[in-house]
Write an enzyme that holds these catalytic residues in place. Structure first.
Site, PDB file in Angstrom:
ATOM      1  N   ASN A 223       3.274  83.506  69.635  1.00  0.00           N
ATOM      2  CA  ASN A 223       1.819  83.656  69.708  1.00  0.00           C
ATOM      3  C   ASN A 223       1.191  83.362  68.348  1.00  0.00           C
ATOM      4  O   ASN A 223       1.660  83.853  67.324  1.00  0.00           O
ATOM      5  CB  ASN A 223       1.445  85.070  70.148  1.00  0.00           C
ATOM      6  CG  ASN A 223       2.000  85.392  71.525  1.00  0.00           C
ATOM      7  OD1 ASN A 223       2.867  86.246  71.682  1.00  0.00           O
ATOM      8  ND2 ASN A 223       1.527  84.675  72.513  1.00  0.00           N
ATOM      9  N   ASP A 278       1.408  95.414  68.876  1.00  0.00           N
ATOM     10  CA  ASP A 278       0.139  94.720  68.608  1.00  0.00           C
ATOM     11  C   ASP A 278      -1.011  95.364  69.395  1.00  0.00           C
ATOM     12  O   ASP A 278      -1.937  94.691  69.824  1.00  0.00           O
ATOM     13  CB  ASP A 278       0.248  93.223  68.923  1.00  0.00           C
ATOM     14  CG  ASP A 278      -0.776  92.388  68.158  1.00  0.00           C
ATOM     15  OD1 ASP A 278      -1.513  92.932  67.316  1.00  0.00           O
ATOM     16  OD2 ASP A 278      -0.861  91.169  68.419  1.00  0.00           O
TER      17      ASP A 278
HETATM   18 ZN   LIG Z   1      -2.063  91.879  65.546  1.00  0.00          ZN
END
Ligand SMILES: [Zn+2]
Length: 390
Positions: A223, A278
């Site tokens: 990502n 995250d």
């Molecule tokens: Zn992050």
């Protein structure tokens, strides 16, 4: 000295495969452990006995990349927000985490660093904070993800100095394809900060060169980075093929496909995968649209499991560490004996705290998590003290 004896656990240690056994905590530390039942003297002298009926005893989870939850964020630079986030973490087995910034102005970043640093060394019913993780602002806008492109910029020595002087930085993510940013990496590396390649359009050669500037990991593999192709392996291909790189990975099965997680496992093995959540501000909140003070918006959907910004880009995850470990273990076609390091010890090594925590070894701090066969967190212990129990 306060003595706590955990009995009837399945224990995961670096030395061998898991075994049924017991573990003795003296004050803050792991004093001893062994197979089957504890010696009589330990049983007689224990002030607290915990029979865990076969639950799995792992080192407490260490989440080195997590922004916020329950409407709070590291960028609030507010002690109340940090406390709320750190308290949420222990309910998911996290004993140590790095509050992580987002790309923002120098002033906002410095304020966040200062606020987080106030928590270093504090103990209570919340996850321990050894320092801050700077995610930005020295990125490549072409791979911004949910980072604010208006604030993405090249590094300068002055700004790096301002960050380093503001408090305790344990980790920074930088796009390594710009010469200014490599100079910044040299400064952070000299200061002992863990450096990660992230939000980057680097080609393979850039990633190989970055190793000479202290980079040893990548930010959420796949990502916010140049993808693998066979003629130009990109940041993803470099991360998978160069042994010196550890890889953060978000195992929510949205940010990375199960097969992509399996490829990461095959390439990197048990010691170079670092599971992260995250998590961001709306994590833990119900489905809906959440307008932000700066005019942006988060959209929570799919029963709180998908977080996007209005452009459709993924904005971070609503993952928790125990679910990440469960998903990854299944997707790797591996056993927990093989994967437990990915949620604790590998992260501890990356940020240089493995001498005191991150594994079940005599003399280390008793930072522990107990999970059942479904990976549900049943108990979280920080420095010998139960901080969460269900
Ligand atoms: Zn992050």
């Amino acid at each position: 000295m306060r003595k706590t004896l955990i009995q009837n656990a399945r224990i995961f240690t670096p030395g061998q495969s898991s075994f049924p056994g017991w573990l003795l905590i003296e004050e803050k530390k792991i004093a001893d452990f062994g197979e089957n039942s504890a010696p009589d003297t330990y049983i007689q002298n224990a002030e607290e006995m915990i029979d865990v009926a076969g639950q799995k005893l792992l080192p407490g989870f260490i989440d080195i990349h997590t922004h916020g939850c329950l409407g709070c964020c590291t960028m609030d630079a507010d002690p109340e927000s940090i406390r709320k986030i750190a308290s949420f973490h222990v309910t998911h087995g996290v004993t140590t985490y790095l509050p992580t910034t987002m790309t923002d102005t120098t002033e906002a970043t410095v304020n966040a660093i200062r606020c987080v640093t106030e928590f270093v060394g504090k103990r209570g019913d919340f996850a321990k904070i050894p320092g801050v993780h700077l995610e930005g602002p020295f990125f490549n806008a072409a791979k911004c993800g949910a980072q604010d492109t208006a604030n993405i910029r090249r590094a300068t020595a002055e700004e790096c100095r301002a960050f380093l002087d503001a408090g305790i930085i344990k980790r920074i993510a930088i796009a390594p394809e710009f010469p200014e940013n490599l100079k910044a990496a040299d400064m952070f590396h000299e200061a002992g900060v863990s450096i990660s390649a992230g939000h980057t359009n680097a080609v393979y050669a850039d990633m190989a060169e970055a190793l000479n500037h202290g980079f040893r990991s990548v930010t959420h593999l796949y990502n916010g980075m140049s993808s693998f192709t066979h003629r130009e392996p990109g940041a993803a291909g470099a991360a998978l093929s160069l042994d010196d790189y550890s890889c953060e990975i978000i195992c929510d099965n949205i940010h990375s496909h199960p097969a992509a997680q399996n490829i990461a496992w095959r390439c990197k093995g048990a010691e170079k995968i670092v599971l992260i959540t995250d998590m961001i501000r709306p994590s833990g909140l119900p489905d809906g649209h959440y307008p932000q003070a700066d005019g942006s918006e988060f959209i929570v959907s799919h029963n709180g499991t998908e977080l996007r910004i209005p452009s459709g880009a993924l904005a971070g995850s609503a993952l928790t560490m125990e679910r990440g470990l469960k998903n990854f273990t299944a997707n790797a076609h591996a056993t927990l004996e093989e994967t437990w390091r990915c949620s604790s010890l590998n992260a501890a090594k990356l940020i240089g705290i493995d001498n005191e925590t991150g594994s079940i070894e005599k003399g280390k701090l008793a930072d522990l998590v107990l999970i059942d066969d479904e990976f549900t967190v049943k108990r979280t212990i920080i420095e010998g003290k139960t901080v969460f129990y269900q």
